[in-house]
Scaffold this active site. Sequence first.
Site, mmCIF file in Angstrom:
data_model
loop_
_atom_site.group_PDB
_atom_site.id
_atom_site.type_symbol
_atom_site.label_atom_id
_atom_site.label_comp_id
_atom_site.label_asym_id
_atom_site.label_seq_id
_atom_site.Cartn_x
_atom_site.Cartn_y
_atom_site.Cartn_z
ATOM 1 N N ASP A 14 -54.958 -44.150 16.314
ATOM 2 C CA ASP A 14 -55.826 -43.087 15.795
ATOM 3 C C ASP A 14 -56.691 -43.579 14.638
ATOM 4 O OD1 ASP A 14 -54.851 -41.324 17.637
ATOM 5 O OD2 ASP A 14 -53.555 -40.238 16.254
ATOM 6 N N ARG A 94 -46.038 -36.879 1.641
ATOM 7 C CA ARG A 94 -47.466 -36.571 1.715
ATOM 8 C C ARG A 94 -48.136 -36.371 0.352
ATOM 9 N NH1 ARG A 94 -46.920 -39.303 5.855
ATOM 10 N NH2 ARG A 94 -47.117 -38.342 7.897
ATOM 11 N N ASP A 123 -49.246 -31.886 8.427
ATOM 12 C CA ASP A 123 -49.727 -32.930 7.521
ATOM 13 C C ASP A 123 -51.154 -32.709 7.040
ATOM 14 O OD1 ASP A 123 -47.392 -34.323 7.378
ATOM 15 O OD2 ASP A 123 -47.882 -35.751 8.947
ATOM 16 N N SER A 178 -43.833 -39.743 19.224
ATOM 17 C CA SER A 178 -44.635 -39.717 18.012
ATOM 18 C C SER A 178 -43.667 -39.784 16.844
ATOM 19 C CB SER A 178 -45.459 -38.424 17.949
ATOM 20 O OG SER A 178 -46.121 -38.319 16.711
#
Length: 410
Positions: A14, A94, A123, A178
């Site tokens: 990505d 995060r 996220d 994932s």
Amino acid sequence: MKEKVVLAYSGGLDTTAIIPWLKENFDYDVVCCCIDCGQGSELDGLQERAKLSGASKLYIEDLVDDFCDNYIVPCLQANAVYENKYLLGTSMARPAIAKRLVDIARKEGAVAICHGATGKGNDQIRFELGIKALAPDIKIIAPWRMTDVWTMKSREDEIEYCKQHGIDLPFAADSSYSRDRNIWHISHEGLELENPANEPNYDHLLVLGVTPEKAPDTPEYVTMTFEKGIPTSVNGEKMKVSDIIRKLNELGGKHGIGIVDIVENRVVGMKSRGVYETPGGTILMEAHQQLEELVLDRATMEVKKDMGNKMAQIVYEGKWFTPLREAVQAFVESTQEYVTGEVKFKLYKGNIIKAGTTSPYSLYSESLASFTTGDLYDHHDADGFITLFGLPLKVRAMKMAEVKQNQSQK
């Protein structure tokens, strides 16, 4: 001179595809920033990959100790667990990442920060709330939400896009989970997990450890110490927090500790199913709570439980850089003043079994807890206490009986 954008870069497909996409659609000078929160070998080869993809610069920032000391420890002290199961591995990382992205953007004079989070996940919220709180003037670019410009819809599309731009890297259109990994945990989503009716394929899935069935048949004793709610040693060896987590990950993984299969409620309104491996974190949470049982009084423990749930919600929703998080953390830290002592337990086939807890600040009194009468406790005192404690129940029962009798006389 071109304007700069800082890209939160993992080196995966990505974010690799995003580099030429940013240059083509915005004519930006792309500065990649990979934040190391303990991903391990995932960082190998990133420098070459970023340059091949067209980035002008790559920062690899080691945030492991910052992540452990300033984000994990406050959540550990709060016993913050989302929906009774999720130990916030991704959620805690995060805000740490967002803060460093802002630092790099300021250093580079960038006008924008870009991330590769999808439009369905948590996220995007966590990254963007952190950036907005710390740098409200910096533009945020989220390609997966820009469907008029970002036209790729699959791994195959991204691979083809990269090839068209001269980027022929060893990515495959494989069918894999994932995953998100850091020093605290690894998460797994996708494949058979997308249907809650399916049992996880643990033989294919697990990375940090084994299932309880495959754990050793012999238990292993572990001793830990805490000072003011912060872990300080394992089996007599003093270590910094990051090394303690690494050691406990090794021990916990070996004994099948910390495997959680959960259907959780995402912030964006949907349910998602995932499997989390948090071996070291699960041990730390349990050990910390065992020590608190000795040290904290009943009323404080009751309120702290509520604050722990509130802390988990705050972190899960990406609201780290808020006055509320600071206030809750301040309360929690005040409760940790005397959470000091030693916790012993044994690990056995997915279980953490108590084996003795001591603290110089223990509120446990053997003479009070025993069945013999001591100077501090007179059994007769319980008569008056129960009379007053049960008075509301007795008054209500008498009133209800009176009402029933009046009704029967009509």
